[in-house]
Design a protein around this motif. Structure first.
Motif, mmCIF file in Angstrom:
data_model
loop_
_atom_site.group_PDB
_atom_site.id
_atom_site.type_symbol
_atom_site.label_atom_id
_atom_site.label_comp_id
_atom_site.label_asym_id
_atom_site.label_seq_id
_atom_site.Cartn_x
_atom_site.Cartn_y
_atom_site.Cartn_z
ATOM 1 N N GLY A 235 2.795 28.757 -20.892
ATOM 2 C CA GLY A 235 3.607 28.084 -19.895
ATOM 3 C C GLY A 235 5.074 28.419 -20.020
ATOM 4 N N SER A 236 5.896 27.707 -19.250
ATOM 5 C CA SER A 236 7.314 28.017 -19.115
ATOM 6 C C SER A 236 8.174 26.871 -19.628
ATOM 7 C CB SER A 236 7.679 28.256 -17.642
ATOM 8 O OG SER A 236 6.743 29.079 -16.990
ATOM 9 N N GLU A 237 9.227 27.207 -20.366
ATOM 10 C CA GLU A 237 10.226 26.204 -20.694
ATOM 11 C C GLU A 237 10.908 25.786 -19.390
ATOM 12 O OE1 GLU A 237 13.920 25.443 -23.791
ATOM 13 O OE2 GLU A 237 13.405 27.495 -23.213
ATOM 14 N N ALA A 238 11.069 24.494 -19.185
ATOM 15 C CA ALA A 238 11.543 23.976 -17.897
ATOM 16 C C ALA A 238 12.914 24.505 -17.509
ATOM 17 C CB ALA A 238 11.550 22.454 -17.924
ATOM 18 N N SER A 239 13.740 24.857 -18.487
ATOM 19 C CA SER A 239 15.092 25.338 -18.180
ATOM 20 C C SER A 239 15.141 26.830 -17.880
ATOM 21 C CB SER A 239 16.025 25.050 -19.358
ATOM 22 O OG SER A 239 15.588 25.732 -20.528
ATOM 23 N N ASP A 240 14.018 27.537 -18.057
ATOM 24 C CA ASP A 240 13.984 28.986 -17.848
ATOM 25 C C ASP A 240 13.618 29.284 -16.396
ATOM 26 O OD1 ASP A 240 13.717 31.712 -17.894
ATOM 27 O OD2 ASP A 240 12.105 31.766 -19.375
ATOM 28 N N THR A 241 14.612 29.715 -15.608
ATOM 29 C CA THR A 241 14.371 30.003 -14.189
ATOM 30 C C THR A 241 14.165 31.482 -13.917
ATOM 31 O OG1 THR A 241 16.759 30.159 -13.795
ATOM 32 C CG2 THR A 241 15.723 27.993 -13.488
ATOM 33 N N SER A 242 14.042 32.282 -14.985
ATOM 34 C CA SER A 242 13.919 33.727 -14.814
ATOM 35 C C SER A 242 12.484 34.175 -14.606
ATOM 36 C CB SER A 242 14.496 34.445 -16.047
ATOM 37 O OG SER A 242 13.730 34.142 -17.202
ATOM 38 N N HIS A 243 11.544 33.258 -14.670
ATOM 39 C CA HIS A 243 10.136 33.620 -14.599
ATOM 40 C C HIS A 243 9.403 32.567 -13.787
ATOM 41 C CE1 HIS A 243 6.247 35.166 -16.071
ATOM 42 N NE2 HIS A 243 6.911 36.193 -16.544
ATOM 43 N N THR B 193 9.559 21.000 -22.029
ATOM 44 C CA THR B 193 10.868 21.089 -22.663
ATOM 45 C C THR B 193 10.672 21.249 -24.164
ATOM 46 O OG1 THR B 193 11.130 18.712 -23.085
ATOM 47 C CG2 THR B 193 11.838 19.542 -20.916
ATOM 48 N N LYS B 194 11.667 21.797 -24.819
ATOM 49 C CA LYS B 194 11.569 21.984 -26.269
ATOM 50 C C LYS B 194 11.402 20.648 -26.978
ATOM 51 C CE LYS B 194 15.195 23.445 -28.573
ATOM 52 N NZ LYS B 194 16.234 24.353 -29.139
ATOM 53 N N GLN B 195 12.098 19.642 -26.516
ATOM 54 C CA GLN B 195 11.990 18.328 -27.164
ATOM 55 C C GLN B 195 10.585 17.756 -27.038
ATOM 56 O OE1 GLN B 195 14.468 16.948 -29.099
ATOM 57 N NE2 GLN B 195 12.711 15.685 -29.703
ATOM 58 N N GLN B 196 9.936 17.991 -25.894
ATOM 59 C CA GLN B 196 8.560 17.517 -25.731
ATOM 60 C C GLN B 196 7.636 18.143 -26.770
ATOM 61 O OE1 GLN B 196 8.061 18.569 -21.539
ATOM 62 N NE2 GLN B 196 7.876 16.395 -20.996
ATOM 63 N N LEU B 197 7.847 19.415 -27.072
ATOM 64 C CA LEU B 197 7.024 20.061 -28.090
ATOM 65 C C LEU B 197 7.332 19.493 -29.475
ATOM 66 C CD1 LEU B 197 7.053 23.833 -27.007
ATOM 67 C CD2 LEU B 197 5.669 21.943 -26.154
ATOM 68 N N LEU B 198 8.604 19.317 -29.769
ATOM 69 C CA LEU B 198 8.987 18.789 -31.083
ATOM 70 C C LEU B 198 8.435 17.383 -31.300
ATOM 71 C CD1 LEU B 198 12.707 19.999 -31.209
ATOM 72 C CD2 LEU B 198 10.742 20.988 -32.427
ATOM 73 N N ASP B 199 8.346 16.599 -30.233
ATOM 74 C CA ASP B 199 7.863 15.222 -30.348
ATOM 75 C C ASP B 199 6.397 15.138 -30.761
ATOM 76 O OD1 ASP B 199 10.345 14.257 -29.682
ATOM 77 O OD2 ASP B 199 9.849 13.873 -27.572
ATOM 78 N N LYS B 200 5.654 16.233 -30.657
ATOM 79 C CA LYS B 200 4.240 16.222 -31.040
ATOM 80 C C LYS B 200 4.044 16.337 -32.551
ATOM 81 C CE LYS B 200 2.903 15.900 -26.787
ATOM 82 N NZ LYS B 200 2.264 14.655 -26.279
ATOM 83 N N ASN B 201 5.100 16.662 -33.298
ATOM 84 C CA ASN B 201 5.039 16.767 -34.765
ATOM 85 C C ASN B 201 4.083 17.857 -35.256
ATOM 86 O OD1 ASN B 201 6.879 14.621 -35.086
ATOM 87 N ND2 ASN B 201 5.224 13.101 -34.985
ATOM 88 N N TYR B 202 3.975 18.956 -34.487
ATOM 89 C CA TYR B 202 3.137 20.066 -34.910
ATOM 90 C C TYR B 202 3.925 20.969 -35.857
ATOM 91 C CZ TYR B 202 -0.074 18.818 -31.077
ATOM 92 O OH TYR B 202 -0.957 18.166 -30.248
#
Length: 404
Positions: free
Chosen positions: A167-175, A182-191
């Motif tokens: 998938g795409s990072e929400a702030s990346d409009t180049s693709h 979002t990066k924070q959403q991934l970090l919140d999963k504690n993986y």
């Protein structure tokens, strides 16, 4: 607790058609046409030789939803080889090879875990270390909604938790935006590790824990330049080692050729040959653009009686038969005066385009959108698309002015 080791790869695009290349000799075309398979073979050979604990393949294994027979056979053969060496493979399917496509199915061996359309977990036991791997496959091509809320939060930190997400990072409009996060959403999963796919450029979005795009394993056109590959990852609860492993069978590159004080044709040809030879030693088989720089009036005179296309053909003839192959796709003559000062005609066209609103752009592109075969393959025109069209058109105008 012992560390684990795995290969993280994505965006194989096996059997990519390689559009946009014309006039290639048959042997060069075959080399480029087989490059996705050759790159994939390098990964399989390395896995058999070095025996990682498992492989993660994060989406777009195939280039199209119909999954060609040749691509499926090559992939199935590779999985059988890994099965013989007891190497598990966890795979997800992305927007190019989503589950609702139509294809003749191959049965994969039992070492391969195919993630379904619902976010699921694959559990592995590696030297008494529990590893949980979470992910899903696309059930349709245009998966625009976020899927991150379907991933569970890791609770037991004695287990190594890995997320797979194409998938795409929400702030990346180049693709093209698919399954945004979002990066924070991934970090919140504690993986402990996020194995991403979809973006073909190699990127490390976060260091600890690693959030990683490996990029694709083989460039498919001139906009995907440089060496491609995958990440060889050693991971524990407390540390990560990322090692990039190159796989490109053919490298797409730009070669700068300094042309100051060049007066005669043989001088220019020698400079091009030297630059290509140095590139060949460094990168191997390649498709290149030659950017002729520092063009002064004396050098520019060389193009008065011979077109850029004629120069391209002459350089290709000189390179014929040399290995590894280096195919000169085009030459860009960077004439500083013309780059810095657009002609009145160019400027007037650019000004006109900038005045067009979305309705005028839609009217210009109506034939494309009304064509039944094309309309189903393209998204509705957005303001971002219009801005990109203007930028691309301006770049083409500058390029064509240089060729005159």
């Amino acid at each position: 607790m012992s560390a684990i080791r795995f290969f993280h790869l994505a965006d194989l695009h096996l059997d990519s058609p390689f559009k946009g290349l014309f006039g290639l000799p048959e042997h060069i075309f075959k080399k480029i046409r087989s490059s996705t398979f050759d790159a994939f073979d390098k990964i399989i050979h390395k896995a058999i030789e070095e025996k990682p604990d498992f492989l993660l393949i994060v989406g777009d294994i195939y280039d199209g939803e119909n999954r060609s027979l040749q691509a499926q056979r090559r992939f199935q053969d590779a999985m059988e080889k890994l099965f013989q060496h007891n190497i598990p493979v966890i795979i997800s399917y992305g927007n190019h090879d989503h589950l609702n496509g139509t294809w003749t199915r191959f049965a994969l061996p039992s070492n391969v875990y195919e993630l379904p359309s619902e976010t699921s977990v694959v559990q592995l036991k590696i030297r008494d270390q529990q590893v949980n791997i979470y992910g899903f496959s696309y059930d349709q091509r245009h998966l625009k909604q976020s899927m991150i809320d379907t991933y569970p939060i890791a609770q037991d930190q004695q287990v190594i938790h890995i997320g797979m997400l194409h998938g795409s990072e929400a702030s990346d409009t180049s693709h093209a935006m698919y399954a945004p996060f979002t990066k924070q959403q991934l970090l919140d999963k504690n993986y402990h590790y996020w194995a991403l796919g979809h973006i073909h450029k190699r990127q490390l979005l976060h260091q600890e824990p690693p959030i990683v795009y490996p990029g694709n394993i083989q460039s498919r056109h001139r906009n995907e330049q440089g060496i491609k590959g995958f990440y060889d990852v050693t991971l524990s609860q407390n540390a990560t080692e990322l090692k990039f492993s190159p796989t490109s069978a053919v490298v797409y590159s730009t070669i700068a050729v300094e042309c100051a004080n060049v007066i005669h044709a043989n001088e220019l040809l020698n400079k091009c040959a030297e630059a290509i030879a140095a590139h060949r030693i460094k990168y191997g088989a390649s498709v290149v653009e030659l950017h002729l720089q520092q063009i002064d009036e004396q050098t520019e005179a060389l193009f008065e009686h011979a077109t850029v296309d004629a120069w391209v053909e002459t350089i290709r003839e000189a390179e014929e038969g040399l290995e590894p192959m280096c195919w000169v796709q085009k030459i860009i003559v960077q004439k500083s005066a013309r780059l810095d000062n657009h002609t009145a005609i160019t400027q007037s066209v650019e000004n006109l385009m900038e005045q067009w609103d979305s309705n005028e752009w839609k009217d210009i592109l109506k034939d494309l959108y009304q064509y039944a075969g094309g309309a189903r393959l393209i998204d509705p025109l957005t303001e971002k698309d219009i801005k990109q069209l203007v930028n691309n058109a301006q770049a083409l105008l500058v390029e064509e002015i240089q060729r005159v």
